[in-house]
Design an enzyme around this catalytic site. Structure first.
Site, PDB file in Angstrom:
ATOM      1  CE  LYS A  16     -24.992-126.715  18.080  1.00 50.83           C
ATOM      2  NZ  LYS A  16     -24.216-126.531  17.087  1.00 50.83           N
ATOM      3  NE  ARG A  95     -25.928-132.738  18.334  1.00 51.49           N
ATOM      4  CZ  ARG A  95     -24.902-132.141  18.256  1.00 51.49           C
ATOM      5  NH1 ARG A  95     -24.129-132.075  17.392  1.00 51.49           N
ATOM      6  NH2 ARG A  95     -24.491-131.464  19.441  1.00 51.49           N
ATOM      7  NE  ARG A 167     -15.555-129.152  19.822  1.00 44.58           N
ATOM      8  CZ  ARG A 167     -16.705-129.050  19.666  1.00 44.58           C
ATOM      9  NH1 ARG A 167     -17.378-128.022  20.340  1.00 44.58           N
ATOM     10  NH2 ARG A 167     -17.601-129.699  18.833  1.00 44.58           N
ATOM     11  NE  ARG A 178     -18.241-131.503  14.849  1.00 42.81           N
ATOM     12  CZ  ARG A 178     -17.491-130.393  15.066  1.00 42.81           C
ATOM     13  NH1 ARG A 178     -16.059-130.365  14.933  1.00 42.81           N
ATOM     14  NH2 ARG A 178     -18.229-129.526  15.895  1.00 42.81           N
TER      15      ARG A 178
HETATM   16  P1  G5P Z   1     -21.086-130.313  19.937  1.00 40.64           P
HETATM   17  O1  G5P Z   1     -20.050-129.797  20.912  1.00 40.64           O
HETATM   18  O2  G5P Z   1     -22.643-129.974  20.289  1.00 40.64           O
HETATM   19  P2  G5P Z   1     -21.580-129.034  17.469  1.00 40.64           P
HETATM   20  O3  G5P Z   1     -20.768-129.852  16.204  1.00 40.64           O
HETATM   21  O4  G5P Z   1     -22.939-129.257  17.410  1.00 40.64           O
HETATM   22  O5  G5P Z   1     -20.683-129.631  18.659  1.00 40.64           O
HETATM   23  P3  G5P Z   1     -20.081-126.732  17.933  1.00 40.64           P
HETATM   24  O6  G5P Z   1     -18.939-127.319  17.119  1.00 40.64           O
HETATM   25  O7  G5P Z   1     -20.067-126.887  19.308  1.00 40.64           O
HETATM   26  O8  G5P Z   1     -21.341-127.520  17.599  1.00 40.64           O
HETATM   27  P4  G5P Z   1     -21.388-124.370  18.113  1.00 40.64           P
HETATM   28  O9  G5P Z   1     -21.573-124.475  19.688  1.00 40.64           O
HETATM   29  O10 G5P Z   1     -22.530-124.260  17.196  1.00 40.64           O
HETATM   30  O11 G5P Z   1     -20.438-125.276  17.473  1.00 40.64           O
HETATM   31  O12 G5P Z   1     -20.436-122.950  17.932  1.00 40.64           O
HETATM   32  P5  G5P Z   1     -19.602-122.030  18.830  1.00 40.64           P
HETATM   33  O13 G5P Z   1     -18.664-122.839  19.555  1.00 40.64           O
HETATM   34  O14 G5P Z   1     -20.474-121.053  19.572  1.00 40.64           O
HETATM   35  O15 G5P Z   1     -18.794-121.172  17.633  1.00 40.64           O
HETATM   36  C1  G5P Z   1     -17.776-121.708  16.763  1.00 40.64           C
HETATM   37  C2  G5P Z   1     -16.514-120.941  16.896  1.00 40.64           C
HETATM   38  O16 G5P Z   1     -16.772-119.676  16.179  1.00 40.64           O
HETATM   39  C3  G5P Z   1     -16.056-120.560  17.984  1.00 40.64           C
HETATM   40  O17 G5P Z   1     -14.552-120.488  18.384  1.00 40.64           O
HETATM   41  C4  G5P Z   1     -16.654-119.083  18.343  1.00 40.64           C
HETATM   42  O18 G5P Z   1     -15.925-118.309  19.205  1.00 40.64           O
HETATM   43  C5  G5P Z   1     -16.692-118.632  16.697  1.00 40.64           C
HETATM   44  N1  G5P Z   1     -17.642-117.777  16.382  1.00 40.64           N
HETATM   45  C6  G5P Z   1     -18.846-117.648  16.935  1.00 40.64           C
HETATM   46  N2  G5P Z   1     -19.653-116.426  16.241  1.00 40.64           N
HETATM   47  C7  G5P Z   1     -18.587-116.065  15.519  1.00 40.64           C
HETATM   48  C8  G5P Z   1     -18.812-115.051  14.367  1.00 40.64           C
HETATM   49  O19 G5P Z   1     -19.939-114.376  14.316  1.00 40.64           O
HETATM   50  N3  G5P Z   1     -17.905-114.891  13.794  1.00 40.64           N
HETATM   51  C9  G5P Z   1     -16.583-115.685  13.681  1.00 40.64           C
HETATM   52  N4  G5P Z   1     -15.675-115.086  13.010  1.00 40.64           N
HETATM   53  N5  G5P Z   1     -16.447-116.352  14.763  1.00 40.64           N
HETATM   54  C10 G5P Z   1     -17.660-116.995  15.509  1.00 40.64           C
HETATM   55  O20 G5P Z   1     -20.960-131.811  19.716  1.00 40.64           O
HETATM   56  C11 G5P Z   1     -19.961-132.646  19.413  1.00 40.64           C
HETATM   57  C12 G5P Z   1     -20.117-133.862  19.232  1.00 40.64           C
HETATM   58  O21 G5P Z   1     -20.550-134.499  20.473  1.00 40.64           O
HETATM   59  C13 G5P Z   1     -21.371-135.475  20.028  1.00 40.64           C
HETATM   60  C14 G5P Z   1     -21.460-135.695  18.542  1.00 40.64           C
HETATM   61  O22 G5P Z   1     -20.184-136.649  18.378  1.00 40.64           O
HETATM   62  C15 G5P Z   1     -20.862-134.228  18.043  1.00 40.64           C
HETATM   63  O23 G5P Z   1     -20.291-134.425  16.687  1.00 40.64           O
HETATM   64  N6  G5P Z   1     -22.853-134.913  20.397  1.00 40.64           N
HETATM   65  C16 G5P Z   1     -23.895-135.933  20.256  1.00 40.64           C
HETATM   66  N7  G5P Z   1     -24.082-137.007  19.611  1.00 40.64           N
HETATM   67  C17 G5P Z   1     -25.479-137.513  19.816  1.00 40.64           C
HETATM   68  N8  G5P Z   1     -26.665-136.675  19.860  1.00 40.64           N
HETATM   69  C18 G5P Z   1     -26.193-135.561  20.694  1.00 40.64           C
HETATM   70  N9  G5P Z   1     -27.184-135.047  21.204  1.00 40.64           N
HETATM   71  C19 G5P Z   1     -24.993-135.150  20.598  1.00 40.64           C
HETATM   72  N10 G5P Z   1     -24.546-134.105  21.261  1.00 40.64           N
HETATM   73  C20 G5P Z   1     -23.147-133.976  20.968  1.00 40.64           C
HETATM   74 MG    MG Z   2     -20.947-125.931  20.766  1.00 43.06          MG
END
Ligand code: G5P
Ligand code: MG
Length: 224
Positions: A16, A95, A167, A178
């Site tokens: 995302k 979410r 993180r 998660r």
């Molecule tokens: P977050 O911060 O919203 P998540 O768990 O939803 O966290 P996250 O982990 O941030 O989502 P993302 O944003 O979907 O993942 O993914 P990203 O960071 O872009 O990519 C992940 C990794 O893969 C990066 O290192 C990137 O460089 C790499 N990557 C990307 N594409 C590729 C690819 O094609 N290949 C490869 N090899 N690598 C790739 O929420 C965190 C916490 O905050 C709270 C909760 O506690 C949650 O757990 N929270 C909420 N709680 C309640 N309600 C809400 N609305 C909340 N929002 C947050």
């Molecule tokens: Mg993220």
């Protein structure tokens, strides 16, 4: 371009944040909020709310809906996004079903409800590895990956040169929790948004496969 009010959905690590930065680069009038970035910045600044939420994030639980809804409403007001002309993207909020209906209540008052929801559909077997190799620049939310998009200088942010950090929730055990929470919340969210005819899924196991589809879809529907 028609105003875009987009929610990006997707499992932890589905990309995302990665897709968001690509959209911001190509569609210069669009702005974005990442709920996770807002929460991490509150924790880092040791605000009252930051102290309250840090344990939820650390152990991979969701922050309670009331806290999230309040934070997001404040942020939307602060940025003056509660109007029909603004174009923006939300990464990570809502979410849960409760957050979705609360957001509609807030946006509905200005006639500016979400007009697009995109779910990133990535095979969950490929994402744990991504998370373990992720490093972030906390103040900006910029995301790196030691394999996929490494920083130019190891462990330093490309723009500011400041140190990158891990993180607190990026470890195998917390990640599984998660993921489980995501899998239980996504069904009700799909059921909530699909009847509104604004829901679209994009599948692919690499962000480089997903982004061209996302960019084309947004350009076709909203203009570039
Ligand atoms: P977050 O911060 O919203 P998540 O768990 O939803 O966290 P996250 O982990 O941030 O989502 P993302 O944003 O979907 O993942 O993914 P990203 O960071 O872009 O990519 C992940 C990794 O893969 C990066 O290192 C990137 O460089 C790499 N990557 C990307 N594409 C590729 C690819 O094609 N290949 C490869 N090899 N690598 C790739 O929420 C965190 C916490 O905050 C709270 C909760 O506690 C949650 O757990 N929270 C909420 N709680 C309640 N309600 C809400 N609305 C909340 N929002 C947050
Ligand atoms: Mg993220």
């Amino acid at each position: 371009m028609k105003p875009l009010r987009l929610l990006l959905l997707g499992a932890p690590g589905s990309g995302k944040g990665t897709q968001t930065s690509k959209v911001l680069k190509d569609f210069s009038h669009i702005k974005a909020i990442s709920s996770g970035d807002i929460l991490r910045q509150q924790i880092n600044a040791q605000t009252n709310i930051g102290k309250e939420i840090s344990r939820y994030i650390k152990n991979g639980s969701l922050v309670p809906d009331e806290i999230m809804a309040r934070l997001l409403e404040t942020e939307l007001q602060r940025r003056r996004w509660l109007n029909r002309d603004a174009s923006w993207l939300l990464d990570g909020f809502p979410r849960t079903f409760t957050q979705a209906s609360k957001l509609d209540e807030v946006l509905g008052k200005s006639g500016a409800n979400l007009n697009q929801v995109v779910e990133l559909d990535v095979d969950q077997k490929v994402i744990l590895q991504r998370i373990e190799a992720r490093w972030i620049h906390l103040p900006s939310g910029r995301v790196y990956n030691l394999d996929y998009n490494p920083p130019k200088v190891p462990f330093k942010d490309d723009i500011t040169g400041e140190p990158l950090s891990k993180r607190s929730d990026d470890n195998a055990e917390t990640f599984q929790k998660r993921l489980d929470i995501y899998n239980s919340e996504i069904g009700p969210l799909r059921d909530y948004y699909k009847p509104k005819n604004i829901f679209h899924t994009i599948s692919g196991n690499s962000s480089d496969i997903i982004y061209p589809q996302l960019s084309r879809y947004l350009s076709e529907k909203f203009g570039s």
